[in-house]
Design an enzyme around this catalytic site. Structure first.
Site, PDB file in Angstrom:
ATOM      1  N   HIS A   1     -16.258  -8.334  40.813  1.00  0.00           N
ATOM      2  CA  HIS A   1     -16.338  -9.799  40.807  1.00  0.00           C
ATOM      3  C   HIS A   1     -15.010 -10.474  41.148  1.00  0.00           C
ATOM      4  CE1 HIS A   1     -20.191  -8.922  39.080  1.00  0.00           C
ATOM      5  NE2 HIS A   1     -20.487 -10.175  38.862  1.00  0.00           N
TER       6      HIS A   1
ATOM      7  N   ARG B   1     -25.419 -31.119  21.568  1.00  0.00           N
ATOM      8  CA  ARG B   1     -24.609 -29.995  21.040  1.00  0.00           C
ATOM      9  C   ARG B   1     -25.400 -28.696  20.918  1.00  0.00           C
ATOM     10  NH1 ARG B   1     -22.594 -34.037  17.432  1.00  0.00           N
ATOM     11  NH2 ARG B   1     -20.709 -34.919  18.332  1.00  0.00           N
TER      12      ARG B   1
ATOM     13  N   ASN C   1     -17.935  -7.287  35.064  1.00  0.00           N
ATOM     14  CA  ASN C   1     -17.390  -8.031  36.201  1.00  0.00           C
ATOM     15  C   ASN C   1     -16.841  -7.110  37.288  1.00  0.00           C
ATOM     16  OD1 ASN C   1     -17.716 -10.861  35.732  1.00  0.00           O
ATOM     17  ND2 ASN C   1     -16.379 -10.593  33.970  1.00  0.00           N
TER      18      ASN C   1
ATOM     19  N   GLU D   1     -16.617 -11.543  25.468  1.00  0.00           N
ATOM     20  CA  GLU D   1     -15.717 -10.907  26.440  1.00  0.00           C
ATOM     21  C   GLU D   1     -14.268 -10.881  25.963  1.00  0.00           C
ATOM     22  OE1 GLU D   1     -16.785 -11.455  30.626  1.00  0.00           O
ATOM     23  OE2 GLU D   1     -14.664 -11.385  31.109  1.00  0.00           O
TER      24      GLU D   1
ATOM     25  N   LYS E   1     -24.094 -16.078  29.176  1.00  0.00           N
ATOM     26  CA  LYS E   1     -23.053 -16.779  29.945  1.00  0.00           C
ATOM     27  C   LYS E   1     -23.735 -17.878  30.744  1.00  0.00           C
ATOM     28  CE  LYS E   1     -19.309 -13.502  30.763  1.00  0.00           C
ATOM     29  NZ  LYS E   1     -18.596 -12.716  31.792  1.00  0.00           N
TER      30      LYS E   1
ATOM     31  N   LYS F   1     -26.814  -3.706  29.810  1.00  0.00           N
ATOM     32  CA  LYS F   1     -26.173  -5.005  29.580  1.00  0.00           C
ATOM     33  C   LYS F   1     -26.292  -5.402  28.107  1.00  0.00           C
ATOM     34  CE  LYS F   1     -25.094  -9.510  31.102  1.00  0.00           C
ATOM     35  NZ  LYS F   1     -25.041 -10.525  32.126  1.00  0.00           N
TER      36      LYS F   1
ATOM     37  N   HIS G   1     -24.149 -14.435  46.059  1.00  0.00           N
ATOM     38  CA  HIS G   1     -23.333 -13.852  44.992  1.00  0.00           C
ATOM     39  C   HIS G   1     -23.419 -12.324  45.004  1.00  0.00           C
ATOM     40  CE1 HIS G   1     -21.423 -13.395  41.089  1.00  0.00           C
ATOM     41  NE2 HIS G   1     -22.456 -12.681  40.676  1.00  0.00           N
TER      42      HIS G   1
ATOM     43  N   HIS H   1     -15.697 -13.077  43.728  1.00  0.00           N
ATOM     44  CA  HIS H   1     -15.521 -14.525  43.523  1.00  0.00           C
ATOM     45  C   HIS H   1     -14.558 -15.100  44.563  1.00  0.00           C
ATOM     46  CE1 HIS H   1     -16.910 -14.482  39.014  1.00  0.00           C
ATOM     47  NE2 HIS H   1     -17.907 -14.411  39.864  1.00  0.00           N
TER      48      HIS H   1
ATOM     49  N   ARG I   1     -16.855  -6.343  27.515  1.00  0.00           N
ATOM     50  CA  ARG I   1     -17.804  -7.054  28.397  1.00  0.00           C
ATOM     51  C   ARG I   1     -17.232  -7.273  29.798  1.00  0.00           C
ATOM     52  NH1 ARG I   1     -21.899 -12.145  27.246  1.00  0.00           N
ATOM     53  NH2 ARG I   1     -22.667 -12.227  29.383  1.00  0.00           N
TER      54      ARG I   1
ATOM     55  N   GLU J   1     -26.225  -5.845  41.726  1.00  0.00           N
ATOM     56  CA  GLU J   1     -25.961  -5.833  40.274  1.00  0.00           C
ATOM     57  C   GLU J   1     -26.627  -4.622  39.619  1.00  0.00           C
ATOM     58  OE1 GLU J   1     -23.755  -7.913  39.060  1.00  0.00           O
ATOM     59  OE2 GLU J   1     -23.982  -9.905  39.948  1.00  0.00           O
TER      60      GLU J   1
END
Ligand code: NAD
Ligand code: GLY
Length: 365
Positions: free
Chosen positions: A252, A125, A249, A241, A147, A231, A269, A256, A245, A189
């Site tokens: 993206h 956990r 993206n 997010e 993330k 960032k 990426h 993606h 935030r 990026e």
């Protein structure tokens, strides 16, 4: 040549406060590794590429702090950012009786970082982890902000958790061995932060692109520092997010779709994000939010960085289908990060016919 002094960028989120250390030769120094959580065991997670280049140096730096220090290699590449690789981490930890104080060190690019972070978020956990990013993309983006994820065959980063690292150590010297294609992917990026948050930084990146491509150390230090500052500010304001935030993206949603549509790992990426930013900027111009000249300026910068600006050929309906799986989609409606003005972005829907037009123009369909 004297090494650059290390710089520090602080990140403050509800999930954790930590430092990003940026400097030259940090793997060989003692200071970056002091004051970390103490534990009987620690594991350096890497892959055969980064382990061969930097595993021994990191092990030597950490040996004084952890009696039970081991190294684990995951298979290299985006295609292996999956459950099977994650299981290798859990198998390693359980086989060695690692407890909930065990510290994980993610040595590598965003793939190793995202998977090690996800393992750290879920093993017993939650255990602490340190990011030691060795790609430009990971130093300016993926190692910061907590993330973590693995891919699903139907979508990028679909399974994951938020889990902040306890420290990020960016050794700029590791970028010397990065292939040119990976450098360009990282620049995508870096470029991203200008149009969404800081036009002075976009001016700076344009002016310093030749130095960045030549891996000039002071230029890289400045690019990594400013990217991390932006960032850190965004993540500090919206860790989970729920709003702001999402601007990180930018590019993206299209990106993606490229990655999943072609198969994870076919385009890097950063390449997909670079092309995706051009599409998102052109969509913003189609909607009248920014001048077409602003979108053209971004496209020129992306291309000059060595990134693809021509979108891959996929049926237009397939693009839309893929983008509906994006995490920003709501009730089947695709939502894009669009430029509202130079240096400002927001999440918005866009009419399908405009989206098709923008994609068709960039694929030549
Ligand atoms: P990557 O981790 O696959 O690394 C690229 C390649 O470079 C790999 O083959 C790696 O072994 C090699 N490599 C790494 N460091 C090296 C070095 N110093 N010298 C030589 N080779 C080296 O790719 P990446 O671009 O670093 O990361 C992409 C991943 O990051 C994607 O999965 C993306 O989804 C994720 N990402 C996550 C976030 C986040 O916020 N968590 C943000 C952006 C991207
Ligand atoms: N790279 C997007 C984010 O960290 O939110």
């Amino acid at each position: 040549m004297n090494a650059l002094p290390a710089q520090r960028v602080a990140v403050a989120t509800p999930g954790g406060r930590y430092d990003i250390l940026i400097g030259d030769g940090l793997l060989q120094q003692a200071a970056p590794w002091q004051g970390l959580p103490r534990a009987a065991q620690a594991v350096i997670v890497g892959n055969p590429t980064v382990d061969a280049a930097y595993g021994a140096a990191l092990q030597a730096a950490l040996a004084p702090h952890y009696a039970g220090l081991t190294r684990l290699c995951l298979p290299d590449g985006e295609a292996h950012k999956d459950w099977a690789s994650l299981e290798l981490i859990f198998d390693h930890l359980l086989a060695r009786g690692c407890d909930r104080r065990t510290v994980l060190f993610a040595l590598g690019g965003g793939v190793v970082g995202d998977m090690t972070g996800f393992a750290a978020a879920t093993y017993m956990r939650g255990v602490p982890f340190v990011q030691v990013p060795t790609t430009l993309l990971a130093q300016v983006d993926s190692s910061v902000g907590g993330k973590t994820a693995i891919n699903h065959p139907r979508g990028k980063n679909m399974i994951g958790a938020f889990h902040q690292p306890v420290r990020v150590v960016c050794d700029l010297a590791t970028l010397d061995t990065l292939p040119a294609r990976e450098m360009a992917a990282g620049l995508a990026e870096v470029i991203k932060y200008g149009p969404i948050a800081d036009m002075d930084f976009m001016d700076w990146v344009e002016a310093n692109l030749p130095a960045l491509l030549a891996r000039d150390r002071p230029a890289l230090a400045q690019a990594v520092r400013r990217s991390c500052e932006i960032k850190a500010r965004v993540v500090g304001a919206d860790e989970r997010e729920s709003g702001l935030r999402a601007i990180l993206n930018f590019g993206h949603t299209f990106g993606h779709a490229i990655e999943t549509g072609l198969g994870h790992g076919v385009w890097l990426h950063g390449e997909a994000v670079g092309c995706g930013m051009v599409l998102a900027a052109e969509l913003s111009a189609e909607l009248g939010l920014v001048a077409p000249a602003h979108a053209q300026r971004l496209a020129r910068l992306v291309e000059a960085a060595g990134l693809p600006v021509r979108a891959p050929a996929m049926p237009l309906e397939r693009w839309l289908e893929l983008m509906r799986i994006d995490k920003k989609a709501e009730g089947g409606e695709i939502r894009f990060v669009l430029l509202e003005a130079p240096g400002r972005a927001a999440v918005r829907p866009a009419p399908d016919d405009l989206v098709r037009r923008v994609i068709a123009r960039r694929t030549g369909a």
